[in-house]
Design an enzyme around this catalytic site. Structure first.
Site, mmCIF file in Angstrom:
data_model
loop_
_atom_site.group_PDB
_atom_site.id
_atom_site.type_symbol
_atom_site.label_atom_id
_atom_site.label_comp_id
_atom_site.label_asym_id
_atom_site.label_seq_id
_atom_site.Cartn_x
_atom_site.Cartn_y
_atom_site.Cartn_z
ATOM 1 N N SER A 287 -47.465 -72.318 -32.078
ATOM 2 C CA SER A 287 -47.084 -71.270 -33.023
ATOM 3 C C SER A 287 -45.619 -71.298 -33.452
ATOM 4 C CB SER A 287 -47.420 -69.896 -32.446
ATOM 5 O OG SER A 287 -48.816 -69.681 -32.490
ATOM 6 N N LYS B 157 -45.234 -71.734 -37.071
ATOM 7 C CA LYS B 157 -45.203 -70.600 -38.005
ATOM 8 C C LYS B 157 -43.810 -70.372 -38.582
ATOM 9 C CE LYS B 157 -48.965 -67.919 -35.814
ATOM 10 N NZ LYS B 157 -49.511 -68.950 -34.914
ATOM 11 N N TYR C 277 -50.784 -59.881 -33.645
ATOM 12 C CA TYR C 277 -50.460 -61.303 -33.728
ATOM 13 C C TYR C 277 -51.710 -62.082 -34.105
ATOM 14 C CZ TYR C 277 -48.134 -65.679 -32.496
ATOM 15 O OH TYR C 277 -47.565 -66.920 -32.549
ATOM 16 N N GLU D 230 -38.721 -63.445 -33.734
ATOM 17 C CA GLU D 230 -38.585 -62.165 -33.035
ATOM 18 C C GLU D 230 -37.168 -62.087 -32.489
ATOM 19 O OE1 GLU D 230 -41.627 -62.955 -30.228
ATOM 20 O OE2 GLU D 230 -43.119 -63.193 -31.829
ATOM 21 N N LYS E 80 -39.029 -67.690 -30.262
ATOM 22 C CA LYS E 80 -40.442 -67.883 -30.616
ATOM 23 C C LYS E 80 -41.076 -68.800 -29.585
ATOM 24 C CE LYS E 80 -44.117 -67.312 -33.066
ATOM 25 N NZ LYS E 80 -44.900 -67.405 -31.809
ATOM 26 N N SER F 134 -47.867 -72.493 -28.295
ATOM 27 C CA SER F 134 -48.768 -73.136 -27.336
ATOM 28 C C SER F 134 -49.961 -73.757 -28.039
ATOM 29 C CB SER F 134 -49.296 -72.110 -26.316
ATOM 30 O OG SER F 134 -48.260 -71.425 -25.665
#
Length: 382
Positions: free
Chosen positions: A85, A88, A171, A293, A336, A339
């Site tokens: 991820s 992203k 999420y 984040e 961030k 996985s």
């Protein structure tokens, strides 16, 4: 590893100590990283681990273990890992770049770019909602029954939100994946082409891929499942946009350094990176940026563990919207996780301290352990 004479200068700027002490600090840092890495690898049975640090503009690399237990090939700074991820962050970079170049607006609704979905609740969701997990409650993954683009469009037409858009953080891969589809469509090219031929070259990331070419297969690490079986990504619908990037510690650290404004970038791309770190919603101590984040710095380890917990991934949480959005901050810890079934990754950086870290492993070990490892190392530097 980076020459100690240059790291010495970096540590001198950070600590204000004498250069001789900085040399000792560099040796102490090496020992700390080695000890922390060995502890994590033993505890979680990690075959290979690549760690990359940026200290006031100076990169430093540490590589441990093997990229493949079958061949015994050692991990290097150029070994390719699946980053899940963390992919992203490139999706939102592409979307923000499309906005910076006038191809789309993140405040627009989905229906403007996907007219085939007009009349559905999904068409009324904004692109910012897609980029902040606030679309209204998608499942974590695209359902297994959805295998083709037509099936995906049918699924999205039928989707019914659980919450009003912008009220809860859930999420999810389907929503951010569709942002990637829209961004690529606005740029008039397939998503894979947009990343591999446009974005990665612009970011000076020559060893990053969605589809690893034959000439680079020797660098592609073998992942290992929780049962220690060899495994690699089996991509589904929206895999490229949500979790499909393979990259190296060297390339990913260069991406971190771009966020720390330590690299030369074209002005639109430089603005783009800062835009991805604008804050839109808060959940506890965490501020949700465009996928990134962030936490006000200094940050307690417990806050990072809570923000990166399985509860934050698998459960919906009510959010508070920031109006207007919070401009990109420097006194923050930005992070961030990522996985896949056989890999575990983590990226964190603190702009105000000019510190960044990349952790890449060919095993999916707990997020908590990744956060603890990064926090231990960066805290020693700070």
């Amino acid at each position: 590893m980076y020459p100690l004479t240059k790291l010495c200068a970096a540590l001198l700027l950070l600590t204000g100590s004498q250069c001789a002490l900085a040399d000792k600090s560099a040796a102490a840092l090496d020992a700390l990283v080695q000890s922390a890495a060995a502890e994590a690898m033993q505890q979680h049975d990690i075959p290979g681990l690549a760690i990359a640090l940026s200290v006031n503009g100076q990169p430093r690399y540490y590589n441990y273990g093997v990229a493949s237990r079958q061949t015994g090939q050692l991990v290097s700074s150029d070994t390719l890992f699946e980053i899940g991820s963390i992919s992203k962050t490139f999706t939102v970079t592409l979307a923000a770049y499309a906005q910076a170049t006038g191809q789309l607006s993140l405040s627009d609704k989905v229906g403007k770019y996907l007219p085939e979905l007009q009349g559905s609740p999904f068409a009324e969701v904004t692109l910012i909602n897609l980029a902040t997990h606030t679309a209204g409650g998608f499942p974590l993954q695209v359902p297994d029954a959805v295998q083709t683009t037509p099936q995906l469009m049918d699924y999205l037409k039928a989707w019914q939100p659980q919450y009003p858009a912008g009220s809860h953080r859930t999420y999810a891969n389907p929503s951010i994946g569709m942002l990637g589809v829209i961004a690529a469509r606005s740029l008039h090219m397939p998503y894979v082409e947009a990343l591999e031929q446009q974005l990665f070259p612009a970011l000076a990331m020559p060893n990053s891929y969605l589809q690893v070419p034959a000439s680079k297969q020797a660098l592609y690490a073998q992942g290992y499942s929780k049962e220690n079986a060899p495994v690699r990504l089996n991509p589904g619908v929206l895999a490229a946009e949500a979790y499909g990037v393979k990259t190296s510690a060297r390339d990913l650290l260069h991406f971190v350094e771009a966020h720390l404004q330590q690299t030369e970038l074209e002005p639109p791309l430089k603005r783009t990176l800062r835009e991805t770190r604008a804050g839109y919603f808060t959940v506890g101590a965490m501020t949700q940026d465009l996928i990134w984040e962030q936490y006000r710095y200094p940050v307690a380890l417990e806050a990072l563990l809570q923000g990166n917990s399985s509860q934050m991934i698998y459960q919906s949480h009510a959010v508070s919207q920031l109006q207007p959005p919070l401009p990109a901050q420097d006194e923050v810890w930005v992070n961030k996780t990522g996985s896949t079934n056989g890999f575990g990754a983590y990226v964190a950086f603190v702009p105000a301290k000019q510190l960044g870290i990349v952790l890449l492993a060919n095993r999916n070990y707990p997020n908590e352990a990744r956060v603890r490892l990064a926090y231990r190392i960066l805290s020693a530097l700070e």
